[in-house]
Each structure stands twice: as structure tokens, then as C-alpha cells.
Design a protein around this motif. Structure first.
Motif, mmCIF file in Angstrom:
data_model
loop_
_atom_site.group_PDB
_atom_site.id
_atom_site.type_symbol
_atom_site.label_atom_id
_atom_site.label_comp_id
_atom_site.label_asym_id
_atom_site.label_seq_id
_atom_site.Cartn_x
_atom_site.Cartn_y
_atom_site.Cartn_z
ATOM 1 N N THR A 58 7.653 8.945 -4.436
ATOM 2 C CA THR A 58 7.098 10.124 -3.763
ATOM 3 C C THR A 58 8.016 10.592 -2.646
ATOM 4 O O THR A 58 8.275 11.788 -2.495
ATOM 5 C CB THR A 58 5.705 9.805 -3.209
ATOM 6 O OG1 THR A 58 4.851 9.435 -4.297
ATOM 7 C CG2 THR A 58 5.120 11.001 -2.505
ATOM 8 N N LEU A 68 -1.536 8.481 -6.466
ATOM 9 C CA LEU A 68 -1.571 8.391 -5.007
ATOM 10 C C LEU A 68 -1.176 7.009 -4.515
ATOM 11 O O LEU A 68 -0.810 6.845 -3.355
ATOM 12 C CB LEU A 68 -2.976 8.735 -4.504
ATOM 13 C CG LEU A 68 -3.424 10.182 -4.751
ATOM 14 C CD1 LEU A 68 -4.855 10.368 -4.300
ATOM 15 C CD2 LEU A 68 -2.508 11.163 -4.040
ATOM 16 N N ARG A 128 0.736 14.900 0.915
ATOM 17 C CA ARG A 128 1.041 13.498 0.641
ATOM 18 C C ARG A 128 1.285 12.666 1.908
ATOM 19 O O ARG A 128 1.177 11.449 1.850
ATOM 20 C CB ARG A 128 2.289 13.415 -0.266
ATOM 21 C CG ARG A 128 2.049 13.858 -1.700
ATOM 22 C CD ARG A 128 0.984 12.998 -2.341
ATOM 23 N NE ARG A 128 0.688 13.417 -3.698
ATOM 24 C CZ ARG A 128 0.952 12.666 -4.768
ATOM 25 N NH1 ARG A 128 1.510 11.496 -4.627
ATOM 26 N NH2 ARG A 128 0.642 13.106 -5.965
ATOM 27 N N ARG A 129 1.646 13.291 3.004
ATOM 28 C CA ARG A 129 2.032 12.520 4.182
ATOM 29 C C ARG A 129 1.328 12.959 5.458
ATOM 30 O O ARG A 129 1.814 12.709 6.546
ATOM 31 C CB ARG A 129 3.555 12.614 4.378
ATOM 32 C CG ARG A 129 4.342 11.847 3.328
ATOM 33 C CD ARG A 129 4.069 10.354 3.470
ATOM 34 N NE ARG A 129 4.729 9.572 2.446
ATOM 35 C CZ ARG A 129 4.127 9.171 1.328
ATOM 36 N NH1 ARG A 129 2.868 9.489 1.107
ATOM 37 N NH2 ARG A 129 4.773 8.443 0.445
ATOM 38 N N ARG A 154 5.008 5.113 -3.593
ATOM 39 C CA ARG A 154 5.472 5.619 -2.303
ATOM 40 C C ARG A 154 6.964 5.926 -2.326
ATOM 41 O O ARG A 154 7.405 6.976 -1.854
ATOM 42 C CB ARG A 154 5.154 4.616 -1.199
ATOM 43 C CG ARG A 154 5.566 5.119 0.191
ATOM 44 C CD ARG A 154 5.178 4.128 1.282
ATOM 45 N NE ARG A 154 5.550 4.637 2.592
ATOM 46 C CZ ARG A 154 4.784 5.415 3.332
ATOM 47 N NH1 ARG A 154 3.593 5.750 2.888
ATOM 48 N NH2 ARG A 154 5.187 5.846 4.518
#
Length: 1019
Positions: A352, A345, A379-380, A349
Motif C-alpha cells: 500500500t 485493508l 488509507r492513512r 501495508r
């Protein structure tokens, strides 16, 4: 026309329906790689020709029975005309009636029964006449090739029961079986069960080879069901047994050594089907990529490889496998989602977002679009205002996936947060346009609310301006009337946040029209703050914030969302605490290295745990090199005493630090510890060469002479005499006109003897490089592959075809020639004046005087590495190493080896050194054949090695040079070069290393801060 899928309408039900309706026509079944056409008439079926008239089923049967070859069938079909292939073969007397009604009928029957096992096949039935498309039309044979549908269905039911028996007995298509008892009993059972000549004999022959049962069936042409029944009978009588994983790995190594990657892949497939063995999966993946295997198989293997790496704790390797799978099939949404799930996580970035962009482009169906939207939101969606572009993509995917409710939910979240954060009008209008596509009703409501908000904002601004002006006028007048208070007012700070937040809150509640609305707004704001805290890595505060929002008055859906949020954070924090306690347990047990590994895992997996902020990584002192200076962020660390088992260096777990180690004669090593980026911290200092002689052509041979020079042979067949001290080149000779020089050279008194692949022998003076003598030997159809050897007063040279020449040592005149069977590597060995020729399956003792054969002995396996010393000959095969007597060739002792093929054999005064292709080294007692010590496996394959006194040096494919103390097998030092070594030579107080770049590296062997001492074991 009737058509569909056999998964929806199974073939038995389809045929029963055709029988009940008295249908007559052609049923076409299309599987993944093949097609079958079946004639249906009067309750019976019959195989018929394919649409092109090539009669594929009959062609396969004729090939399996070795009646015709595919080329012959093609020639017959070219001149066939309109008659059936079977009739033409009968007319040409290539077949007879007994063969058609016997083996051919049996195999056609098996092909029909195999159709009931097809998965995912498509069917198509057309009512038409098909009699002219029969394989055989003659009345003498054609009736026996028609099979009643009820009898076929009964046989299918019976075989389903037998499949359960086969599975219970262990008959598996992916397993490799080997005959455990006498072969005669196995052959008898196979012939009786299969009963189709010559398929039964081929099946028996192939079963003795290391092939999966699936390949045995395919190559032999045996019917699948009878073949499985045969295996079951053999297993029940203990005549055959499955090959063990260890034996399969041995077979793989042998096949790769024989340059047979296809067969090696078949064995590895069998091994991978039985267990998720990580080394086997790695090896199979390499071979599949090398041999350009089908993408589907490589994709499935990469998925299993990722799972196996993940189970072993290799998170980076797991993500690498998933990334390779995603790049292999970029249109596969499932592969992209698995890779996204494996990414951390934090600290990912950029990767991802690249992956999310590919996921956004992947969906082809409504279901895939919804999966892509959920992946983007996972994720966003933490803070809608930070990532509005990704949420807009999610909305478009939900609209594509026919989910207007989900799209409306995301858009309303965007609009709420946008109004609260003061987002620009262009973005708000763009979201309104998207909302109009998803939910026109909600669009009208939000449009009206936006207009009211704009009016309310302008009116509130006017009111505030008037209030400010009135307050300013009041202050001015009050200051004029009271100078003291006016002067005091100028130095007092006035708060500008007294009434405005409450005013906004009241206005918002008034606009919503109910007190509950204000409560919901506060809930949404608190939830958003909790998500923001989690995004910032403040998991504990996020948990406390979310727990404070829990209220029994909330709807069940809201309570469920809060509980899920809290449950995820609590699991995260509890898992981190459990891992920390495990590391403390290992530390108490004295396993500091294991404790450090768990600490690094804790920092990598749970970077937001409060434990990480207060934890110190404990780097055991034993993992640091001896006699080294350790610095952290440029500050030298005082090292505790090494004898203390708990001695360690403390490092901050949640802060990046630079760790460096320095030691005289070694290349300094720096490790940048970024929290969560390392799986282990361990120093391997690289020894620096004392001198380097530069070159431009890879070095293949270095020869140390009695003088002050080193003779170097490179791949351009050039010989150079170089001073290792001054780097001066004394002389240079090129042997290219006579052919390419083979590796190595024979050092004589004041000269060296080199050989070319074409059979030229050149005797060269070591002082000035002049060619003293040159001769040419007969090579026949082969070439000279190995260096000449000296035995007694003769020079012996062998060719690749087994021609051995003995020449006079001084004049190079031919004395005798003998032709024997030789292996490729080290085929000739000398022991006490006797010459021994090592062949693939034999040993031959040759009298050096006249070349006569004194004795000959057969060997059970092919030799892969050989060496000799005094009166002993050592031969290493893929499964064992054997010592033979040089006097008569009798074996003295045997030692079984592990699954890795041997690479080299060397000897000292009392040790036999066996190095395997995995880089491990075993020291074997010269006389007893027992292992004294061994070194662990390495990740790369060794290339060259050399031995001198108590030191063993070898170079591997990653450019590493390793020197080992032969007294106990402990490493002395390591050099990590940029290019792999190509040759090694010990020269008194020096180690000479030639590498692939052309440089000659010289290492002094004098003691250097504890080097070359097995007791201290540095670095």
C-alpha cells in the motif's frame, strides 16, 4: 484562424456556420491516426491534398480499387512536379473519366461522410485559396467531386436513422459473421449494395473468413456505412448469422495451431467484445503481450480481465491484473487508484505504501491532485500521529489542487492530535509552516494557541512541583509525629492519577472558553479512539464506541459522519454473517468442499468479524490424500472413518497453523494456513521417483530393450546405454557428424534404427553400440522429421516434402520411392500390412510391395493427430475425430469435438484415447465412436504421453507427470518435478521419464499403499 474541438462544436454546425458567413478556405480535421484537408467554397466542400502533397485520400482509394499499389503511387509522386496527382493519372491513361465520376467519386463521398463520425477530433479553419491543391483540376471531372454542404448534412441525418436500424438488426463492427445459406444469394446482395468493383468482390471473399466485420471493411476498403447496410440486409434475410462463442474458440485454436497469432487475436477481440469470457480474456491478454500490442489496448484489456477475475471470485488474480495495468501505465492515476482499491485493508501495508508513493508522484492536474489526496487520506488518515508524513503529502496535493480548505482541515487535525500526544516542536512548526500556505488566518490562531499552551504547560509544571514538595513535607512531618502511621504509609500504594486528569480537562475547557468546547474535545477524542479500534481490527468495539458518541445536540455534519462510520461497520459485520450462514447451508446440503470455500472467503474478506474468532474451518477428509498421516502444528490428527460424508478435520480460522501430510513414497506436503491468505486447501502429494540417473543434456528419447539396459538419446544426438539399477553407462555413440537425430528410434531384434534430419540411417547394435550399417536417402529440399517405421519386411522413411522411401529391413537397400502429400505430425500409419499416407486434405493407401497407390480419398479438414490399429485409421481434426477403413478409406463414424484442438491419439485393444491441448483425455469406444469417460481440463498444455496396458501417462509444461487408470479415467498418482518431461516409456514394472534437465527418472509400478488401484483412487 478558427480552431477548436468537434466535441464542443460539431462538424455539421461548423459547416453551416461557414456557409452562412460565406467563408472560403481550408478546413483541417485531425483525428487520432489520420488527417483530412477539405476545401470550402461557395457552400460546397471538396477533398484536397494533404500538406506534403501526397494526396493520402486518393492514394487509399486507388489502392482499394486495385488500380495502383502504394509503391507505384510513391514513384509517380516523386516525378509529379506541380501538377495534381489525379491529372497525372489521367494523362498517363491509368484512369479514365468514367472511373473518376463513378467509383472514385463514390468513395470520396463516403470519406467525407465518415468525417461526421469522428470523435475527439480537432479542427482548424484558415481563410486562403486552395484551388491549386485539388485532387483533380480538369474541368471535365473536378465539378463532380464538389459536394454541396446541405446535401451532405441531409445524407448524414438519413444515415443516423439507418444506424439505429443496423443496431437493431445486429450489425456490429466487432462481430464475426458466417454465411448460413447459399453463397450465391449473399454475393448478389453484396454486389448490388456496395456496387464498387472490385471492393464488393473482396468484401464477399473476406466475409467467408473468420474475421471481425471491422477487419473485413478495413482490408477490403469498403465504405463503412454501405457495408453495415449490406450486413443488415443479409441478417434480415437470414443469409448470414453471427458466429457463436464456441465456434470462435474453435477457430482460435485452429489459428494458433497454424502459427497465425495475429488472426487469432482478431477473433479473440471479437469474442471479448461480445462477452466477458474469462478464458478468452486470459488468452487474448497472453497474445497481446506476446505480439507487443499497443499499450492502450493492453491496458483496457487488463481492466476487463481484472473485473472478470473479480466476478469469478479470484481476488488474487484480480489484483495481479490491476498491478500489471498499473505497471504498464505508471503515469495513469486511474490505474493506480483501482489497484489501491483492490488491496485488502490488512496484510498489505508495504505494498500500500509503495502504491501511495506512486500515486503521490502521478498527479499532473488539480483534479488528479485532489484524487491522490483523497486516496492517501482513505488509507492513512485513521490515526494522524502514526502517519504524519502521509498526511503532509496529502496537504501538499490539496494545495496543488487549489483546495486550501481541505489542506487546512488536515493540518488542524494534525495539530490537535499532535498537541494531545505531545509531538515534538519541530513537527508542529513544520505543520504551522504548511498551514501558513493554506490559510494565513488559521496559521496565526494556531501559532498563538501553541504559544499559550507552552506557557500554560510551564506554569502547571511549577505548580505541580510545589504541590509535590508540600505534600512530601507534610508526610514527613506527619510520619515523625506518628510512627505507626508512618510505617503503614510506606507499604501503601499511592495513586498518582486522582486530580491530574480532571485538572487537565478543566484547564482545556477553560482555555476554550465554553462548556461546549469541552464536549467537542471529548467527541474528537472518542472519535479518534473509535478509529483506533477499527485500525486495530476491533470492529465491534469500534461500532459500540461510535454509537455511544451519537448525540442529538451535535451538528448535522457530525451526525452524518457518525452515521456513515456506523453504517460501514454494520454492513461489514452483516455481510460476514450472511456469508457464514451460506456456508452452513452448503454444509447441510452435503457440499463440504463448497462450505470450506465460503469459510476461507469469509476469513479472507472479513477477518475482523467476531464470527472468525469463534469459527473452526472444516477440512473435508475427502480432500486429504488416502493412506496419509495428517499433522497440525506437528501433532498427528486422528482421522475419522472416510465413509462418513461429514468427516472433516477442524482448523482454527483466526490463527496461523501448519498443516502437513506424509505418505510413504511421496514427497511430504506442508501448507501454511495464514488467515486470509488461502482461497482453497487441497493436498496433491507428489510421487517420488525410485531412482534417478543424472545427466546434463535434455533427454528426447528413451528406449527399453529386451535386456537390462535403457537406451537414451539426448539433444546432442548422443546415444547411451544405461543400466537403470546400477546407473552404469554400457556404451555411448555420437551421431552428430551425420546430422541431428530426429525424435524416437525404431527397435528391431538386437538393434535399433535411428535417422538424422539430413537423411542418414544408422543401424546400431544394442549390445555394444557399434554401427552395424549406415545409408543415406534422398531428402530433396526437405528433411527427415519422423522416426522410421517398420511394415512387413521393410523400413519406411518419409521427408517433410512428402518423399516416401521403402528400404529392405536387413540390408537397408532402397526398394521404391514415392512422392505424396503429407502432414507434419505422424504422416505415415500402418494397418494390416498397408501403408497409409495422411495429407492435409487427403488419405492415400499405398501398397508396401511396390509403392503403388491403391486408393485415395479427400478429407474435409486438415488432420492434426493420427493413429492406426488393425484395419482402422483414426484422424483427429480441429472439430471432429473420424475412423476410416484402411481397406478403401471410407469413413466409418465421426465424433464431433469441443473447441480445444487435439494433441495426441493413442489406441488400446478397445479404446481410442484423444488428448487435447487443454490436457483433457477422452476415451472413445473403438467400434461405436462414443465417449466412455473423460477427464477435466487442466491449466497447462501436455507435452508427451505414452500408454501401456491399463495405464496412460503424460507430462505437461509445468513439470507435472500424471498417470491415469484407463479403466475409468481416474488419476493414479502425480509427480510434480522441477523440469518438464521430454519423453516417457513404460518398461515392464517401470515408467521411464526423461526430462528437460537431462535426468532420467525411474518409477516402480508395483503397488504402493493402494497405488494403481482405480477403486481406491489415492491422492
Amino acid at each position: 484562424m478558427l480552431q477548436g474541438d468537434v466535441d464542443n462544436l460539431p462538424l455539421p454546425a461548423l459547416l453551416q456556420g461557414l456557409v452562412s458567413n460565406h467563408n472560403s478556405g481550408i478546413l483541417v480535421l485531425e483525428g487520432e491516426n489520420q488527417c483530412r484537408r477539405i476545401g470550402v467554397d461557395a457552400g460546397a466542400v471538396e477533398l484536397i491534398c494533404d500538406p506534403d502533397g501526397n494526396s493520402e485520400p486518393l492514394g487509399q482509394i486507388l489502392t482499394a480499387l486495385e488500380i495502383l499499389q502504394p509503391e507505384e503511387i510513391s514513384n509517380i509522386l516523386t516525378n509529379l512536379g506541380t501538377s495534381a496527382l489525379g491529372d497525372a493519372l489521367l494523362r498517363l491513361r491509368l484512369l479514365d473519366t468514367s472511373m473518376v465520376t463513378g467509383p472514385i467519386r463514390t468513395l470520396i463521398h463516403e470519406q467525407l461522410l465518415d468525417l461526421f463520425c469522428w470523435q475527439g477530433a480537432r479542427y482548424r479553419f484558415e481563410v486562403c485559396s486552395w484551388q491549386k491543391k485539388r485532387l483533380f483540376t480538369g474541368e471535365g471531372v473536378s465539378p463532380c467531386l464538389r459536394f454541396p454542404i446541405p446535401s451532405l448534412l441531409l445524407e448524414v441525418a438519413r444515415r443516423e436513422d439507418e444506424d439505429h436500424l443496423n443496431a437493431a438488426a445486429g450489425a456490429c463492427l466487432d462481430e464475426i459473421y458466417q454465411i448460413a445459406t447459399d453463397k450465391q444469394s449473399a454475393e448478389l446482395i453484396i454486389v448490388e449494395t456496395l456496387a464498387v468493383d472490385p471492393i464488393d468482390k473482396k468484401f464477399f471473399r473476406l466475409l467467408q473468413q473468420p474475421l471481425p466485420l471491422r477487419d473485413v471493411i478495413d482490408i477490403s476498403g469498403a465504405p463503412r456505412s454501405p457495408a453495415l447496410d449490406t450486413i443488415r440486409l443479409l441478417l434480415e434475410q437470414n443469409i448470414i448469422e453471427p458466429m457463436s462463442s464456441r465456434e470462435k474458440k474453435t477457430v482460435v485454436g485452429r489459428l494458433l495451431a497454424q502459427q497465425r497469432p495475429a488472426r487469432a487475436m482478431a477473433v479473440l477481440r471479437s469474442l471479448a467484445c461480445q462477452e466477458d469470457d474469462l478464458p478468452a480474456l486470459e488468452q487474448l491478454h497472453t497474445l497481446l503481450h506476446q505480439e507487443k500490442a499497443p499499450i492502450g489496448e493492453r491496458e483496457q484489456l487488463l481492466r476487463r480481465l481484472a473485473s472478470a477475475r473479480n466476478d469469478s471470485g479470484d481476488n488474487i488474480g484480480c489484483r495481479k491484473a490491476l498491478r500489471q495495468r498499473a505497471e504498464l501505465v505508471p503515469e495513469n492515476l486511474e490505474a493506480q487508484l483501482e489497484l489501491l482499491e483492490s488491496l485488502p485493508l490488512t496484510n498489505s501495508r508495504r505494498e500500500t505504501e509503495r502504491l501511495l508513493e506512486r500515486i503521490f508522484q502521478c498527479p499532473q492536474t488539480a483534479h488528479e491532485a485532489l484524487l491522490g489526496a483523497e486516496a492517501i487520506e482513505s488509507r492513512r488518515a485513521g490515526d494522524p500521529i502514526r502517519d504524519p508524513g502521509w498526511l503532509e503529502r496529502s496537504v501538499s496535493l490539496r494545495i496543488q489542487g487549489n483546495d486550501p480548505e481541505g489542506a487546512t482541515r488536515v493540518l488542524e487535525s494534525l495539530l490537535r492530535e499532535g498537541l494531545r500526544a505531545g509531538t515534538d516542536l519541530d513537527s508542529l512548526h513544520r505543520w504551522l509552516d504548511l498551514l501558513e500556505q493554506a490559510d494565513p488566518g488559521a496559521h496565526e490562531q494556531w501559532k498563538a494557541q501553541l504559544q499559550r499552551r507552552r506557557k500554560g504547560s510551564s506554569s502547571r509544571v511549577g505548580v505541580l512541583v510545589l504541590l509535590c514538595l508540600a505534600f512530601g513535607l507534610f508526610a514527613f512531618l506527619h510520619g515523625r509525629n506518628s510512627p505507626e502511621k508512618a510505617s503503614a504509609l510506606s507499604t501503601t500504594t499511592i495513586s498518582t492519577q486522582i486530580e491530574i486528569p480532571a485538572l487537565i480537562k478543566l484547564i482545556s475547557a477553560d482555555e476554550k472558553g465554553a462548556p461546549e468546547a469541552a464536549h467537542l474535545i471529548a467527541l474528537e477524542r472518542g472519535f479518534s479512539e473509535a478509529i483506533g479500534l477499527r485500525t486495530d481490527g476491533k470492529y465491534l468495539k469500534a461500532l459500540q464506541q461510535m454509537k455511544s458518541l451519537r448525540d442529538a445536540r451535535l451538528p448535522a455534519t457530525s451526525l452524518g459522519a457518525i452515521d456513515r462510520f456506523c453504517g460501514e461497520l454494520e454492513d461489514y459485520l452483516e455481510n460476514a454473517q450472511g456469508l457464514h450462514e451460506r456456508s452452513l447451508g452448503l454444509k447441510k446440503q452435503g457440499n463440504q468442499e463448497g462450505s470450506l470455500s465460503l469459510q476461507l472467503q469469509l476469513v479472507r474478506k472479513y477477518p475482523h468479524s467476531p464470527i472468525v474468532t469463534r469459527m473452526k474451518l472444516e477440512l473435508p477428509l475427502e480432500l486429504t490424500p488416502r493412506h496419509a498421516i495428517i499433522s497440525i502444528d506437528g501433532k498427528i490428527v486422528p482421522l475419522p472413518k472416510r465413509g462418513d460424508p461429514e468427516a472433516s478435520i477442524l482448523l482454527p480460522a483466526d490463527q496461523p497453523v501448519l498443516i502437513s501430510a506424509q505418505r510413504r513414497g511421496y514427497q511430504s506436503r506442508m501448507i501454511w494456513h495464514e488467515p486470509g491468505s488461502l482461497t482453497r486447501i487441497q493436498f496433491h502429494l507428489s510421487r517420488l521417483p525410485n531412482r534417478v540417473v543424472g545427466g546434463d543434456t535434455p533427454v528426447e528419447t528413451t528406449i527399453s530393450t529386451a535386456g537390462t539396459a535403457v537406451i537414451v538419446i539426448d539433444r546432442d544426438s548422443r546415444l547411451r546405454s544405461i543400466s537403470p539399477v546400477t546407473k552404469e553407462v554400457h556404451w555411448e555413440v555420437t551421431a552428430r557428424p551425420s546430422g541431428d537425430l530426429v525424435d524416437g528410434a525404431l527397435l528391431l531384434e538386437d538393434s535399433i534404427l535411428v535417422a538424422t534430419s539430413t537423411g542418414h540411417l544408422l543401424l546400431i547394435d544394442t549390445e555394444n553400440g557399434s554401427v552395424i550399417r549406415e545409408t543415406k536417402i534422398f531428402t530433396g529440399p526437405g528433411i527427415v522429421r519422423n522416426t522410421p517405421i517398420a511394415v512387413a519386411d521393410k523400413i519406411v522413411v518419409a521427408t517433410s516434402r512428402g518423399i516416401v522411401h521403402a528400404l529392405d529391413r536387413k540390408s537397408l537397400e532402397m526398394i521404391w520411392t514415392r512422392e505424396v502429400e503429407l502432414i507434419r505430425r505422424s504422416p505415415l500409419q500402418t494397418t494390416d500390412g498397408l501403408l497409409i499416407a495422411v495429407g492435409p486434405s487427403s488419405l492415400s493407401g499405398i501398397d508396401v510391395a511396390d509403392g503403388s497407390i491403391l486408393w485415395k480419398r479427400q478429407t474435409p479438414h486438415r488432420g492434426l493427430a493420427t493413429t492406426a490399429r488393425r484395419s482402422a485409421l483414426f484422424v483427429a481434426t480441429s472439430s471432429e475425430v473420424t475412423r476410416y477403413s484402411a481397406q478403401d478409406g471410407k469413413p466409418i463414424w465421426r465424433l464431433a469435438l469441443d473447441a480445444d484442438p487435439p494433441q495426441t491419439l493413442n489406441t488400446t485393444s478397445d479404446l481410442l484415447l484423444l488428448q487435447s491441448e487443454n490436457g483433457s483425455l477422452q476415451a472413445i469406444d473403438f467400434d461405436e465412436g462414443t465417449i466412455r469417460w473423460s477427464t477435466p481440463r487442466r491449466e497447462t498444455k501436455p507435452i508427451v504421453s505414452t500408454i501401456s496396458g491399463n495405464m496412460f501417462a503424460f507430462s505437461n509444461t509445468d513439470g507435472g507427470l500424471h498417470v491415469i487408470d484407463l479403466r475409468d479415467g481416474q488419476p493414479l498418482w502425480t509427480h510434480l518435478g522441477s523440469s518438464p518431461g521430454s519423453c516417457l516409456t513404460f518398461d515392464g514394472e517401470m515408467l521411464l521419464v526423461g526430462d528437460e534437465s537431462g535426468d532420467l527418472l525411474l518409477f516402480d509400478l508395483k503397488s504402493l499403499d493402494g497405488d494403481l488401484s482405480a477403486a481406491e483412487n489415492p491422492s
